[in-house]
Design a protein around this motif. Structure first.
Motif, PDB file in Angstrom:
ATOM      1  N   PRO A  25     -30.888  25.156  64.612  1.00  0.00           N
ATOM      2  CA  PRO A  25     -30.974  23.694  64.761  1.00  0.00           C
ATOM      3  C   PRO A  25     -29.751  23.116  65.457  1.00  0.00           C
ATOM      4  O   PRO A  25     -28.664  23.689  65.442  1.00  0.00           O
ATOM      5  CB  PRO A  25     -31.059  23.211  63.310  1.00  0.00           C
ATOM      6  N   VAL A  26     -29.956  21.959  66.085  1.00  0.00           N
ATOM      7  CA  VAL A  26     -28.833  21.221  66.662  1.00  0.00           C
ATOM      8  C   VAL A  26     -27.977  20.699  65.516  1.00  0.00           C
ATOM      9  O   VAL A  26     -28.502  20.129  64.551  1.00  0.00           O
ATOM     10  CB  VAL A  26     -29.348  20.044  67.521  1.00  0.00           C
ATOM     11  N   ALA A  29     -15.137  22.100  78.284  1.00  0.00           N
ATOM     12  CA  ALA A  29     -13.942  22.956  78.330  1.00  0.00           C
ATOM     13  C   ALA A  29     -13.481  23.317  76.928  1.00  0.00           C
ATOM     14  O   ALA A  29     -13.050  24.460  76.671  1.00  0.00           O
ATOM     15  CB  ALA A  29     -12.831  22.242  79.094  1.00  0.00           C
ATOM     16  N   ALA A  30     -13.569  22.362  75.979  1.00  0.00           N
ATOM     17  CA  ALA A  30     -13.176  22.651  74.597  1.00  0.00           C
ATOM     18  C   ALA A  30     -14.092  23.693  73.962  1.00  0.00           C
ATOM     19  O   ALA A  30     -13.666  24.451  73.077  1.00  0.00           O
ATOM     20  CB  ALA A  30     -13.197  21.363  73.777  1.00  0.00           C
ATOM     21  N   LEU A  31     -15.344  23.768  74.434  1.00  0.00           N
ATOM     22  CA  LEU A  31     -16.295  24.754  73.915  1.00  0.00           C
ATOM     23  C   LEU A  31     -16.235  26.073  74.683  1.00  0.00           C
ATOM     24  O   LEU A  31     -17.012  26.982  74.415  1.00  0.00           O
ATOM     25  CB  LEU A  31     -17.714  24.188  73.994  1.00  0.00           C
ATOM     26  N   GLY A  32     -15.311  26.169  75.648  1.00  0.00           N
ATOM     27  CA  GLY A  32     -15.150  27.396  76.405  1.00  0.00           C
ATOM     28  C   GLY A  32     -16.027  27.501  77.625  1.00  0.00           C
ATOM     29  O   GLY A  32     -16.132  28.587  78.223  1.00  0.00           O
ATOM     30  N   ILE A  80     -25.290  21.103  74.314  1.00  0.00           N
ATOM     31  CA  ILE A  80     -26.029  21.090  73.047  1.00  0.00           C
ATOM     32  C   ILE A  80     -26.315  22.508  72.588  1.00  0.00           C
ATOM     33  O   ILE A  80     -26.156  22.843  71.400  1.00  0.00           O
ATOM     34  CB  ILE A  80     -27.337  20.285  73.219  1.00  0.00           C
ATOM     35  N   ARG A  81     -26.715  23.373  73.511  1.00  0.00           N
ATOM     36  CA  ARG A  81     -27.015  24.762  73.159  1.00  0.00           C
ATOM     37  C   ARG A  81     -25.762  25.478  72.660  1.00  0.00           C
ATOM     38  O   ARG A  81     -25.791  26.200  71.654  1.00  0.00           O
ATOM     39  CB  ARG A  81     -27.607  25.471  74.373  1.00  0.00           C
ATOM     40  N   THR A  82     -24.634  25.277  73.341  1.00  0.00           N
ATOM     41  CA  THR A  82     -23.390  25.933  72.934  1.00  0.00           C
ATOM     42  C   THR A  82     -22.920  25.420  71.585  1.00  0.00           C
ATOM     43  O   THR A  82     -22.455  26.194  70.737  1.00  0.00           O
ATOM     44  CB  THR A  82     -22.302  25.697  73.997  1.00  0.00           C
ATOM     45  N   ALA A  83     -23.048  24.108  71.353  1.00  0.00           N
ATOM     46  CA  ALA A  83     -22.668  23.547  70.059  1.00  0.00           C
ATOM     47  C   ALA A  83     -23.542  24.112  68.948  1.00  0.00           C
ATOM     48  O   ALA A  83     -23.071  24.351  67.826  1.00  0.00           O
ATOM     49  CB  ALA A  83     -22.777  22.020  70.096  1.00  0.00           C
ATOM     50  N   SER A  84     -24.818  24.358  69.243  1.00  0.00           N
ATOM     51  CA  SER A  84     -25.735  24.884  68.227  1.00  0.00           C
ATOM     52  C   SER A  84     -25.391  26.316  67.839  1.00  0.00           C
ATOM     53  O   SER A  84     -25.587  26.719  66.689  1.00  0.00           O
ATOM     54  CB  SER A  84     -27.181  24.810  68.754  1.00  0.00           C
ATOM     55  N   PHE A  85     -24.879  27.093  68.791  1.00  0.00           N
ATOM     56  CA  PHE A  85     -24.540  28.490  68.513  1.00  0.00           C
ATOM     57  C   PHE A  85     -23.053  28.671  68.177  1.00  0.00           C
ATOM     58  O   PHE A  85     -22.615  29.800  67.951  1.00  0.00           O
ATOM     59  CB  PHE A  85     -24.887  29.374  69.721  1.00  0.00           C
ATOM     60  N   ALA A  86     -22.298  27.589  68.179  1.00  0.00           N
ATOM     61  CA  ALA A  86     -20.851  27.696  67.957  1.00  0.00           C
ATOM     62  C   ALA A  86     -20.550  28.219  66.557  1.00  0.00           C
ATOM     63  O   ALA A  86     -21.318  28.035  65.612  1.00  0.00           O
ATOM     64  CB  ALA A  86     -20.188  26.346  68.163  1.00  0.00           C
ATOM     65  N   GLY A  94     -16.827  25.840  61.918  1.00  0.00           N
ATOM     66  CA  GLY A  94     -15.550  25.159  62.131  1.00  0.00           C
ATOM     67  C   GLY A  94     -15.382  24.622  63.534  1.00  0.00           C
ATOM     68  O   GLY A  94     -14.377  23.971  63.827  1.00  0.00           O
ATOM     69  N   ALA A  95     -16.370  24.858  64.423  1.00  0.00           N
ATOM     70  CA  ALA A  95     -16.248  24.393  65.808  1.00  0.00           C
ATOM     71  C   ALA A  95     -16.187  22.877  65.872  1.00  0.00           C
ATOM     72  O   ALA A  95     -15.599  22.313  66.806  1.00  0.00           O
ATOM     73  CB  ALA A  95     -17.420  24.901  66.635  1.00  0.00           C
ATOM     74  N   ALA A  96     -16.777  22.210  64.897  1.00  0.00           N
ATOM     75  CA  ALA A  96     -16.797  20.742  64.914  1.00  0.00           C
ATOM     76  C   ALA A  96     -15.405  20.147  64.886  1.00  0.00           C
ATOM     77  O   ALA A  96     -15.212  18.988  65.264  1.00  0.00           O
ATOM     78  CB  ALA A  96     -17.614  20.209  63.735  1.00  0.00           C
ATOM     79  N   GLU A  97     -14.419  20.932  64.444  1.00  0.00           N
ATOM     80  CA  GLU A  97     -13.035  20.421  64.350  1.00  0.00           C
ATOM     81  C   GLU A  97     -12.184  20.806  65.549  1.00  0.00           C
ATOM     82  O   GLU A  97     -10.983  20.495  65.573  1.00  0.00           O
ATOM     83  CB  GLU A  97     -12.392  20.942  63.060  1.00  0.00           C
TER      84      GLU A  97
END
Length: 407
Positions: A123-124, A187-190, A233-239, A242-245
């Motif tokens: 899920p997102v 960039a923050a998500l790589g 959105i896809r990268t955030a879903s698979f992060a 703790g990625a939210a911080e």
């Protein structure tokens, strides 16, 4: 449709369902169902001709004489009066005043219903849902406009040095602006940064992107922007957990990823409104829950903005300093309407705790109007619908809210 022989009245002996009396049915038509004054004799037409005129009568396409004849007939013939009522209702459906545009929140409701039946395997994240919704809504708008409208002029507005500032661009230029700033989150998500050598501030990145274009931007900018938003959105879903911080730099400001995604959702909505206004397109506010989060982010940033303005001599002196986490002098912000709620803003220190017991002033604002203030689209002196208490504190908070805006 039932009928009678020419010149005869309705046949009431066939066992058909009982119809309302002709005079009662005729009352539904107002003056059109009443006989004309004796001074203007009504033309006599055969029954089958009057039946054939009912459709034209319902469309107001009869001549004056035909309209009088039909009106007189409806006062005497119950079957024709009932048929005329049905035709009039059908014409009303053809001439609806309602917008034919789809509800902008339809996608969100459909997805919510689908996920309730079959949850997504990945899920997102809840903190990325507003960005997902707002980019989808903007993309729906962009799909619906013509090629020429991508060059429609758009004026971007923000607040700078206590004055409204602005910059003219096009619909395509706005999408380029959103894409260049979204690159900071990527960039923050790589992810690869589309502007690796550009400065970190949103305004500088936007100017760098605009100046690097060899020719005016066109609708071709939509595809890379949408691909970028999908990738985020896809990268955030698979992060990882703790990625939210993760910290996302905005020049002299840094936000955790969860807040940066909310900030991007807010800016996407604000600029979608700019585009919609430029192309005369209806556009609704975000869902109430998402709007509430956007307001909450702005409120959480206000104490820091107040401190920056105070150091620059743009806000009144603070009151008594309190230790971090302790309640201090506060302003009660009451947001009405969609996404509304109550917040207490610490006035004297970003580390202080807003408190109802220590409130010295109150501001009441509509939720969308508050967001327009934060976006720099409303002058602070015109924003508050209701004010009470310390006038200096009210002024400082309104101007601090406007100072959160940027290109």
């Amino acid at each position: 449709m039932s009928g009678d022989r020419d010149g005869e009245g309705p046949d009431e002996g066939r066992g058909a369902r009982r119809l309302p009396g002709p005079r009662a049915a005729a009352d539904d038509f107002g003056d059109l169902g009443r006989l004309a004054p004796e001074a203007a004799p009504v033309p006599v037409l055969p029954h089958r001709v009057l039946q054939a005129l009912l459709g034209a009568w319902a469309l107001a396409a009869c001549s004056a004489e035909e309209t009088e004849a039909v009106g007189a007939h409806l006062a005497e013939c119950a079957p024709c009066a009932e048929e005329a009522l049905r035709l009039r209702d059908a014409v009303g459906l053809l001439h609806t005043d309602r917008s034919l545009d789809l509800d902008p929140l339809l996608r969100a409701r459909v997805l919510e219903s689908c996920l309730a039946r079959r949850p997504a395997k990945v899920p997102v994240p809840d903190w990325a849902a507003p960005y997902d919704a707002e980019t989808a809504r903007l993309d729906a708008l962009l799909r619906d406009i013509g090629a020429a409208e991508w060059h429609a002029p758009v004026r971007l507005q923000w607040f700078e040095d206590d004055r409204q500032a602005g910059r003219r661009t096009t619909v395509a230029g706005v999408i380029g602006h959103l894409m260049s700033v979204d690159g900071l989150v990527g960039a923050a998500l790589g992810l690869d940064d589309p502007l690796p050598d550009a400065p970190l501030t949103p305004a500088a990145r936007t100017e760098a992107y605009w100046s690097s274009a060899r020719r005016p931007l066109t609708r071709a900018v939509r595809e890379p922007w949408r691909e970028q938003s999908h990738t985020l959105i896809r990268t955030a879903s698979f992060a990882r957990s703790g990625a939210a911080e993760l910290s996302v730099p905005y020049g002299d400001l840094a936000l955790p990823l969860r807040d940066a995604m909310l900030d991007r959702a807010f800016e996407c909505w604000v600029h979608a409104r700019d585009i919609a206004k430029a192309v005369d397109y209806p556009y609704e506010p975000p869902a109430a829950g998402h709007l509430h989060r956007m307001i909450d982010l702005a409120v959480r940033m206000l104490p820091g903005a107040l401190a920056v303005r105070r150091r620059a001599g743009l806000a009144g002196p603070g009151g008594r300093l309190v230790s971090a986490g302790s309640p201090g002098r506060s302003l009660h912000l009451e947001i009405e309407g969609s996404g509304g709620g109550d917040w207490y803003i610490a006035l004297d220190s970003p580390a202080a705790l807003g408190s109802a017991e220590h409130a010295v002033a109150q501001i009441a604002l509509d939720g969308v109007e508050f967001c327009r203030l934060v976006a720099g689209h409303v002058p602070p002196v015109e924003a508050a619908a209701g004010q009470h208490g310390d006038r200096e504190a009210i002024r400082d908070v309104l101007f601090a809210a406007a100072s959160l805006s940027r290109l």
